[in-house]
Write a protein that holds these residues in place. Structure first.
Motif, PDB file in Angstrom:
ATOM      1  N   VAL A  50       0.874  -1.172   0.000  1.00 32.97           N
ATOM      2  CA  VAL A  50       0.000   0.000   0.000  1.00 32.97           C
ATOM      3  C   VAL A  50       0.907   1.217   0.000  1.00 32.97           C
ATOM      4  O   VAL A  50       1.895   1.272   0.731  1.00 32.97           O
ATOM      5  CB  VAL A  50      -0.917   0.028   1.241  1.00 32.97           C
ATOM      6  N   ILE A  51       0.567   2.183  -0.843  1.00 28.71           N
ATOM      7  CA  ILE A  51       1.308   3.438  -0.853  1.00 28.71           C
ATOM      8  C   ILE A  51       0.307   4.559  -0.581  1.00 28.71           C
ATOM      9  O   ILE A  51      -0.736   4.642  -1.221  1.00 28.71           O
ATOM     10  CB  ILE A  51       2.084   3.630  -2.177  1.00 28.71           C
ATOM     11  N   SER A  52       0.622   5.362   0.419  1.00 27.89           N
ATOM     12  CA  SER A  52      -0.319   6.386   0.873  1.00 27.89           C
ATOM     13  C   SER A  52       0.230   7.781   0.612  1.00 27.89           C
ATOM     14  O   SER A  52       1.404   7.953   0.271  1.00 27.89           O
ATOM     15  CB  SER A  52      -0.577   6.228   2.369  1.00 27.89           C
ATOM     16  N   ARG A  53      -0.634   8.764   0.823  1.00 27.62           N
ATOM     17  CA  ARG A  53      -0.177  10.155   0.708  1.00 27.62           C
ATOM     18  C   ARG A  53       0.935  10.424   1.708  1.00 27.62           C
ATOM     19  O   ARG A  53       1.876  11.162   1.416  1.00 27.62           O
ATOM     20  CB  ARG A  53      -1.339  11.112   0.963  1.00 27.62           C
ATOM     21  N   THR A  54       0.831   9.841   2.874  1.00 29.99           N
ATOM     22  CA  THR A  54       1.877  10.013   3.886  1.00 29.99           C
ATOM     23  C   THR A  54       3.210   9.474   3.374  1.00 29.99           C
ATOM     24  O   THR A  54       4.253  10.101   3.586  1.00 29.99           O
ATOM     25  CB  THR A  54       1.484   9.301   5.196  1.00 29.99           C
ATOM     26  N   ASP A  55       3.175   8.345   2.696  1.00 37.91           N
ATOM     27  CA  ASP A  55       4.409   7.798   2.120  1.00 37.91           C
ATOM     28  C   ASP A  55       5.014   8.791   1.128  1.00 37.91           C
ATOM     29  O   ASP A  55       6.234   8.975   1.074  1.00 37.91           O
ATOM     30  CB  ASP A  55       4.139   6.470   1.409  1.00 37.91           C
ATOM     31  N   LEU A  56       4.150   9.423   0.324  1.00 38.20           N
ATOM     32  CA  LEU A  56       4.642  10.397  -0.655  1.00 38.20           C
ATOM     33  C   LEU A  56       5.226  11.625   0.033  1.00 38.20           C
ATOM     34  O   LEU A  56       6.275  12.134  -0.358  1.00 38.20           O
ATOM     35  CB  LEU A  56       3.519  10.820  -1.602  1.00 38.20           C
ATOM     36  N   VAL A  57       4.549  12.101   1.071  1.00 36.02           N
ATOM     37  CA  VAL A  57       5.044  13.271   1.811  1.00 36.02           C
ATOM     38  C   VAL A  57       6.387  12.941   2.460  1.00 36.02           C
ATOM     39  O   VAL A  57       7.335  13.726   2.377  1.00 36.02           O
ATOM     40  CB  VAL A  57       4.021  13.727   2.866  1.00 36.02           C
ATOM     41  N   ASN A  58       6.479  11.785   3.079  1.00 33.98           N
ATOM     42  CA  ASN A  58       7.737  11.383   3.709  1.00 33.98           C
ATOM     43  C   ASN A  58       8.865  11.282   2.680  1.00 33.98           C
ATOM     44  O   ASN A  58      10.012  11.619   2.973  1.00 33.98           O
ATOM     45  CB  ASN A  58       7.575  10.059   4.448  1.00 33.98           C
ATOM     46  N   ALA A  59       8.546  10.833   1.494  1.00 36.28           N
ATOM     47  CA  ALA A  59       9.558  10.719   0.443  1.00 36.28           C
ATOM     48  C   ALA A  59      10.095  12.087   0.050  1.00 36.28           C
ATOM     49  O   ALA A  59      11.265  12.225  -0.309  1.00 36.28           O
ATOM     50  CB  ALA A  59       8.978  10.006  -0.770  1.00 36.28           C
ATOM     51  N   ARG A  60       9.243  13.101   0.118  1.00 33.49           N
ATOM     52  CA  ARG A  60       9.686  14.456  -0.229  1.00 33.49           C
ATOM     53  C   ARG A  60      10.788  14.936   0.722  1.00 33.49           C
ATOM     54  O   ARG A  60      11.669  15.684   0.328  1.00 33.49           O
ATOM     55  CB  ARG A  60       8.525  15.453  -0.193  1.00 33.49           C
ATOM     56  N   PHE A  61      10.763  14.485   1.966  1.00 28.95           N
ATOM     57  CA  PHE A  61      11.776  14.896   2.928  1.00 28.95           C
ATOM     58  C   PHE A  61      13.149  14.312   2.611  1.00 28.95           C
ATOM     59  O   PHE A  61      14.168  14.908   2.932  1.00 28.95           O
ATOM     60  CB  PHE A  61      11.366  14.514   4.360  1.00 28.95           C
ATOM     61  N   VAL A  62      13.181  13.149   2.012  1.00 31.90           N
ATOM     62  CA  VAL A  62      14.469  12.521   1.715  1.00 31.90           C
ATOM     63  C   VAL A  62      14.898  12.746   0.266  1.00 31.90           C
ATOM     64  O   VAL A  62      15.998  12.371  -0.118  1.00 31.90           O
ATOM     65  CB  VAL A  62      14.463  11.003   2.024  1.00 31.90           C
ATOM     66  N   GLU A  63      14.009  13.395  -0.503  1.00 33.67           N
ATOM     67  CA  GLU A  63      14.300  13.616  -1.916  1.00 33.67           C
ATOM     68  C   GLU A  63      15.697  14.187  -2.179  1.00 33.67           C
ATOM     69  O   GLU A  63      16.400  13.700  -3.058  1.00 33.67           O
ATOM     70  CB  GLU A  63      13.224  14.514  -2.526  1.00 33.67           C
ATOM     71  N   PRO A  64      16.125  15.214  -1.428  1.00 35.98           N
ATOM     72  CA  PRO A  64      17.450  15.787  -1.721  1.00 35.98           C
ATOM     73  C   PRO A  64      18.587  14.792  -1.529  1.00 35.98           C
ATOM     74  O   PRO A  64      19.672  14.990  -2.070  1.00 35.98           O
ATOM     75  CB  PRO A  64      17.571  16.939  -0.715  1.00 35.98           C
ATOM     76  N   TYR A  65      18.350  13.756  -0.780  1.00 40.29           N
ATOM     77  CA  TYR A  65      19.403  12.801  -0.477  1.00 40.29           C
ATOM     78  C   TYR A  65      19.419  11.605  -1.433  1.00 40.29           C
ATOM     79  O   TYR A  65      20.292  10.765  -1.368  1.00 40.29           O
ATOM     80  CB  TYR A  65      19.269  12.297   0.960  1.00 40.29           C
ATOM     81  N   LEU A  66      18.436  11.542  -2.281  1.00 40.62           N
ATOM     82  CA  LEU A  66      18.353  10.402  -3.193  1.00 40.62           C
ATOM     83  C   LEU A  66      18.952  10.781  -4.549  1.00 40.62           C
ATOM     84  O   LEU A  66      18.559  11.774  -5.156  1.00 40.62           O
ATOM     85  CB  LEU A  66      16.899   9.962  -3.366  1.00 40.62           C
ATOM     86  N   LYS A  67      19.866   9.973  -5.010  1.00 40.50           N
ATOM     87  CA  LYS A  67      20.505  10.257  -6.292  1.00 40.50           C
ATOM     88  C   LYS A  67      19.557  10.014  -7.463  1.00 40.50           C
ATOM     89  O   LYS A  67      19.656  10.649  -8.496  1.00 40.50           O
ATOM     90  CB  LYS A  67      21.733   9.363  -6.462  1.00 40.50           C
ATOM     91  N   HIS A  68      18.666   9.077  -7.302  1.00 37.12           N
ATOM     92  CA  HIS A  68      17.836   8.662  -8.435  1.00 37.12           C
ATOM     93  C   HIS A  68      16.358   8.917  -8.167  1.00 37.12           C
ATOM     94  O   HIS A  68      15.517   8.072  -8.400  1.00 37.12           O
ATOM     95  CB  HIS A  68      18.065   7.182  -8.726  1.00 37.12           C
ATOM     96  N   TRP A  69      16.030  10.096  -7.693  1.00 35.22           N
ATOM     97  CA  TRP A  69      14.647  10.427  -7.368  1.00 35.22           C
ATOM     98  C   TRP A  69      13.715  10.096  -8.525  1.00 35.22           C
ATOM     99  O   TRP A  69      12.660   9.541  -8.336  1.00 35.22           O
ATOM    100  CB  TRP A  69      14.548  11.909  -6.998  1.00 35.22           C
ATOM    101  N   ARG A  70      14.118  10.416  -9.736  1.00 32.70           N
ATOM    102  CA  ARG A  70      13.244  10.192 -10.882  1.00 32.70           C
ATOM    103  C   ARG A  70      12.983   8.718 -11.119  1.00 32.70           C
ATOM    104  O   ARG A  70      12.039   8.364 -11.798  1.00 32.70           O
ATOM    105  CB  ARG A  70      13.831  10.830 -12.132  1.00 32.70           C
TER     106      ARG A  70
END
Length: 131
Positions: A50-70
């Protein structure tokens, strides 16, 4: 008085995506369908996460640290294994499961041979809405 069952309170129908669905498509689907989660299914149609809006919001916090966000897909952010119940589960048992696991929704599944197909969602909002 008959015991209330999950089938009496759940939302029938599930919006799904595959594990390789991009996070952008997941977010767009949630927005256009005005839903708060998608059930991730495998090739057989079994619920695997299950993927929720909360999962998406949490992912935004780590986005700068991920090399392959796309390259992020549903499988990277989904919660798994799926916590599920059948539609003939008692409402009291389902509510206890939600509380004990501190989760917001249960995937309601139906057995087809060796497969568990998602047929609906029972959420905390469903329970609160009928109080």
């Amino acid at each position: 008085m008959a015991e209330e069952l999950v089938r009496d309170w759940m939302h029938r129908g599930v919006i799904t995506c595959g594990p390789e669905t991009s996070v952008q498509v997941v977010a767009d689907t949630m927005k256009t369908r005005d839903i708060s989660a998608l059930v991730v299914v495998d090739e057989a149609g079994d619920a695997i996460g299950v993927i929720s809006r909360t999962d998406l919001v949490n992912a935004r916090f780590v986005e700068p640290y991920l090399k392959h966000w796309r390259g992020l897909t549903a499988k990277h952010l989904m919660s798994c294994p799926v916590v599920s119940v059948s539609d003939d589960t008692s409402l009291a048992e389902a509510a206890t499961c939600l509380r004990d696991r501190k989760i917001h929704r249960l995937v309601v599944t139906e057995r087809h041979g060796t497969h568990e197909k998602p047929i609906g969602i029972l959420s905390v909002t469903d329970l609160a809405g009928k109080l």
